[in-house]
Design a protein around this motif. Structure first.
Motif, PDB file in Angstrom:
ATOM      1  N   TYR A  63     112.814 -19.848 -20.883  1.00 55.19           N
ATOM      2  CA  TYR A  63     114.025 -20.544 -20.463  1.00 55.19           C
ATOM      3  C   TYR A  63     114.460 -21.575 -21.499  1.00 55.19           C
ATOM      4  N   LYS A  64     113.488 -22.240 -22.112  1.00 53.03           N
ATOM      5  CA  LYS A  64     113.807 -23.218 -23.154  1.00 53.03           C
ATOM      6  C   LYS A  64     114.492 -22.530 -24.338  1.00 53.03           C
ATOM      7  N   LYS A  65     113.956 -21.379 -24.736  1.00 55.43           N
ATOM      8  CA  LYS A  65     114.535 -20.644 -25.865  1.00 55.43           C
ATOM      9  C   LYS A  65     115.939 -20.143 -25.518  1.00 55.43           C
ATOM     10  N   ALA A  66     116.130 -19.683 -24.291  1.00 59.93           N
ATOM     11  CA  ALA A  66     117.451 -19.206 -23.880  1.00 59.93           C
ATOM     12  C   ALA A  66     118.484 -20.320 -23.968  1.00 59.93           C
ATOM     13  N   LEU A  67     118.121 -21.511 -23.502  1.00 59.68           N
ATOM     14  CA  LEU A  67     119.049 -22.641 -23.556  1.00 59.68           C
ATOM     15  C   LEU A  67     119.343 -23.016 -25.003  1.00 59.68           C
ATOM     16  N   GLU A  68     118.323 -22.982 -25.836  1.00 58.53           N
ATOM     17  CA  GLU A  68     118.501 -23.313 -27.254  1.00 58.53           C
ATOM     18  C   GLU A  68     119.448 -22.343 -27.935  1.00 58.53           C
ATOM     19  N   LEU A  69     119.250 -21.038 -27.678  1.00 54.28           N
ATOM     20  CA  LEU A  69     120.080 -20.034 -28.327  1.00 54.28           C
ATOM     21  C   LEU A  69     121.509 -20.047 -27.811  1.00 54.28           C
ATOM     22  N   THR A  70     121.685 -20.419 -26.553  1.00 56.55           N
ATOM     23  CA  THR A  70     123.040 -20.483 -26.000  1.00 56.55           C
ATOM     24  C   THR A  70     123.878 -21.537 -26.726  1.00 56.55           C
ATOM     25  N   SER A  71     123.229 -22.574 -27.183  1.00 53.66           N
ATOM     26  CA  SER A  71     123.953 -23.606 -27.931  1.00 53.66           C
ATOM     27  C   SER A  71     124.481 -23.050 -29.257  1.00 53.66           C
ATOM     28  N   LYS A  72     123.888 -21.948 -29.726  1.00 52.82           N
ATOM     29  CA  LYS A  72     124.321 -21.324 -30.977  1.00 52.82           C
ATOM     30  C   LYS A  72     125.325 -20.199 -30.736  1.00 52.82           C
ATOM     31  N   ALA A  73     125.580 -19.886 -29.473  1.00 50.32           N
ATOM     32  CA  ALA A  73     126.459 -18.767 -29.141  1.00 50.32           C
ATOM     33  C   ALA A  73     127.868 -18.895 -29.736  1.00 50.32           C
ATOM     34  N   PRO A  74     128.488 -20.090 -29.734  1.00 49.45           N
ATOM     35  CA  PRO A  74     129.836 -20.182 -30.314  1.00 49.45           C
ATOM     36  C   PRO A  74     129.895 -19.759 -31.779  1.00 49.45           C
ATOM     37  N   VAL A  75     128.884 -20.124 -32.549  1.00 44.42           N
ATOM     38  CA  VAL A  75     128.848 -19.737 -33.961  1.00 44.42           C
ATOM     39  C   VAL A  75     128.689 -18.226 -34.083  1.00 44.42           C
ATOM     40  N   MET A  76     127.814 -17.649 -33.258  1.00 44.49           N
ATOM     41  CA  MET A  76     127.617 -16.204 -33.280  1.00 44.49           C
ATOM     42  C   MET A  76     128.884 -15.473 -32.845  1.00 44.49           C
ATOM     43  N   HIS A  77     129.611 -16.072 -31.898  1.00 48.08           N
ATOM     44  CA  HIS A  77     130.876 -15.486 -31.439  1.00 48.08           C
ATOM     45  C   HIS A  77     131.866 -15.428 -32.595  1.00 48.08           C
ATOM     46  N   GLN A  78     131.961 -16.491 -33.359  1.00 52.55           N
ATOM     47  CA  GLN A  78     132.881 -16.518 -34.493  1.00 52.55           C
ATOM     48  C   GLN A  78     132.476 -15.495 -35.543  1.00 52.55           C
ATOM     49  N   GLN A  79     131.179 -15.353 -35.767  1.00 49.04           N
ATOM     50  CA  GLN A  79     130.693 -14.381 -36.727  1.00 49.04           C
ATOM     51  C   GLN A  79     131.023 -12.963 -36.281  1.00 49.04           C
ATOM     52  N   LEU A  80     130.877 -12.710 -34.995  1.00 48.13           N
ATOM     53  CA  LEU A  80     131.196 -11.395 -34.456  1.00 48.13           C
ATOM     54  C   LEU A  80     132.673 -11.083 -34.640  1.00 48.13           C
ATOM     55  N   GLN A  81     133.529 -12.034 -34.287  1.00 54.40           N
ATOM     56  CA  GLN A  81     134.968 -11.808 -34.420  1.00 54.40           C
ATOM     57  C   GLN A  81     135.364 -11.580 -35.871  1.00 54.40           C
ATOM     58  N   ALA A  82     134.725 -12.290 -36.783  1.00 55.43           N
ATOM     59  CA  ALA A  82     135.007 -12.106 -38.209  1.00 55.43           C
ATOM     60  C   ALA A  82     134.582 -10.717 -38.656  1.00 55.43           C
ATOM     61  N   GLU A  83     133.429 -10.259 -38.143  1.00 57.34           N
ATOM     62  CA  GLU A  83     132.935  -8.924 -38.502  1.00 57.34           C
ATOM     63  C   GLU A  83     133.865  -7.845 -37.959  1.00 57.34           C
ATOM     64  N   LEU A  84     134.312  -8.014 -36.708  1.00 59.20           N
ATOM     65  CA  LEU A  84     135.223  -7.033 -36.112  1.00 59.20           C
ATOM     66  C   LEU A  84     136.550  -6.992 -36.864  1.00 59.20           C
ATOM     67  N   ALA A  85     137.059  -8.163 -37.246  1.00 59.03           N
ATOM     68  CA  ALA A  85     138.323  -8.228 -37.985  1.00 59.03           C
ATOM     69  C   ALA A  85     138.179  -7.566 -39.357  1.00 59.03           C
ATOM     70  N   LYS A  86     137.042  -7.808 -39.977  1.00 61.94           N
ATOM     71  CA  LYS A  86     136.779  -7.215 -41.302  1.00 61.94           C
ATOM     72  C   LYS A  86     136.746  -5.706 -41.218  1.00 61.94           C
ATOM     73  N   GLN A  87     136.043  -5.189 -40.215  1.00 57.89           N
ATOM     74  CA  GLN A  87     135.941  -3.748 -40.058  1.00 57.89           C
ATOM     75  C   GLN A  87     137.284  -3.129 -39.682  1.00 57.89           C
ATOM     76  N   ALA A  88     138.041  -3.816 -38.826  1.00 58.44           N
ATOM     77  CA  ALA A  88     139.344  -3.299 -38.408  1.00 58.44           C
ATOM     78  C   ALA A  88     140.299  -3.204 -39.595  1.00 58.44           C
ATOM     79  N   SER A  89     140.149  -4.130 -40.542  1.00 61.02           N
ATOM     80  CA  SER A  89     141.039  -4.155 -41.702  1.00 61.02           C
ATOM     81  C   SER A  89     140.775  -3.002 -42.655  1.00 61.02           C
ATOM     82  N   LEU A  90     139.664  -2.310 -42.474  1.00 63.29           N
ATOM     83  CA  LEU A  90     139.330  -1.196 -43.351  1.00 63.29           C
ATOM     84  C   LEU A  90     140.126   0.065 -43.005  1.00 63.29           C
ATOM     85  N   GLY A  91     140.844  -0.003 -41.879  1.00 64.91           N
ATOM     86  CA  GLY A  91     141.750   1.084 -41.509  1.00 64.91           C
ATOM     87  C   GLY A  91     141.052   2.388 -41.224  1.00 64.91           C
ATOM     88  N   GLY A  92     141.044   3.287 -42.170  1.00 63.69           N
ATOM     89  CA  GLY A  92     140.489   4.613 -41.975  1.00 63.69           C
ATOM     90  C   GLY A  92     139.011   4.625 -41.668  1.00 63.69           C
TER      91      GLY A  92
END
Length: 218
Positions: free
Chosen positions: A141-170
């Motif tokens: 439970y301690k680790k889960a709470l700790e990692l949740t505090s990092k979730a916003p950064v991971m969310h931004q990284q995910l969105q950046a990755e999705l945008a990067k891949q989407a821009s590749l078109g084909g």
């Protein structure tokens, strides 16, 4: 999307998921499908069994990452409903709180905007805090709470990755595998894996990442 009343994705999409899962994932899928069936049967025999509801929801949360798009979203929502039912029976059930926190984290990653995602990350943190209150020495439970505090950064990284891949078109068809590979790497790096109640739960972050990838493929 919210499932229609009486909608149970565990029954509607089981065959579909079984047909599409990779061969090397089949054993794990079947394990959790069997766990789902057993938990559902236990709950039907004893509707006041909060543990059965928690196991049921946990299995659904795992099976969700084998689904695509709206099917996966509906299954995560169904898992949330099972955890909430368990907590109505026993508000202090710490493993249900922990599982609900994982489900909320998964839901957070489904939203493209951080503002909306943060609402779910906050809900998750609250669940983990309540679980810790019941079991202050629980390292999971301690680790889960700790990692949740990092979730916003991971969310931004995910969105950046999705945008990067989407821009590749084909090369859009490769988006799912690329995002899933990155998701698996990050999950392993952060050791976001837990063993609970004798069966393995793939926790919230990896489910969220995989569902996002599958939505792009759907």
């Amino acid at each position: 999307p919210i499932p229609e009343p009486g909608f149970d994705p565990t029954h509607q999409h089981v065959h579909h998921a079984r047909m599409e899962i990779p061969e090397n994932e089949r054993e794990r899928y079947l394990f959790f499908e069997e766990a789902r069936k057993e938990a559902e049967a236990a709950y039907k025999k004893k509707p006041s069994d909060a543990s059965a509801l928690t196991r049921w929801g946990g299995a659904l949360l795992e099976i969700a990452h084998f689904q695509h798009g709206n099917d996966a979203i509906a299954m995560i929502e169904e898992a949330v409903s099972k955890f909430e039912m368990a907590l109505k029976i026993n508000p202090k059930k710490h493993d249900a709180l922990w599982c609900l926190g994982n489900a909320y984290t998964s839901q957070g990653f489904l939203f493209p905007t951080l503002e909306k995602a943060q609402e779910y990350f906050d809900k998750a943190a609250s669940c983990f805090e309540k679980a810790l209150k019941e079991e202050p020495t629980n390292e999971v439970y301690k680790k889960a709470l700790e990692l949740t505090s990092k979730a916003p950064v991971m969310h931004q990284q995910l969105q950046a990755e999705l945008a990067k891949q989407a821009s590749l078109g084909g090369q859009g068809a490769s988006l799912g595998s690329a995002a899933e590979t990155e998701a698996a790497k990050r999950a392993k790096d952060t050791e976001f894996y837990y063993d609970m109640a004798g069966w393995f739960i793939l926790a919230g972050l990896i489910v969220g990442w995989t569902v996002m990838a599958n939505q792009q493929k759907a």
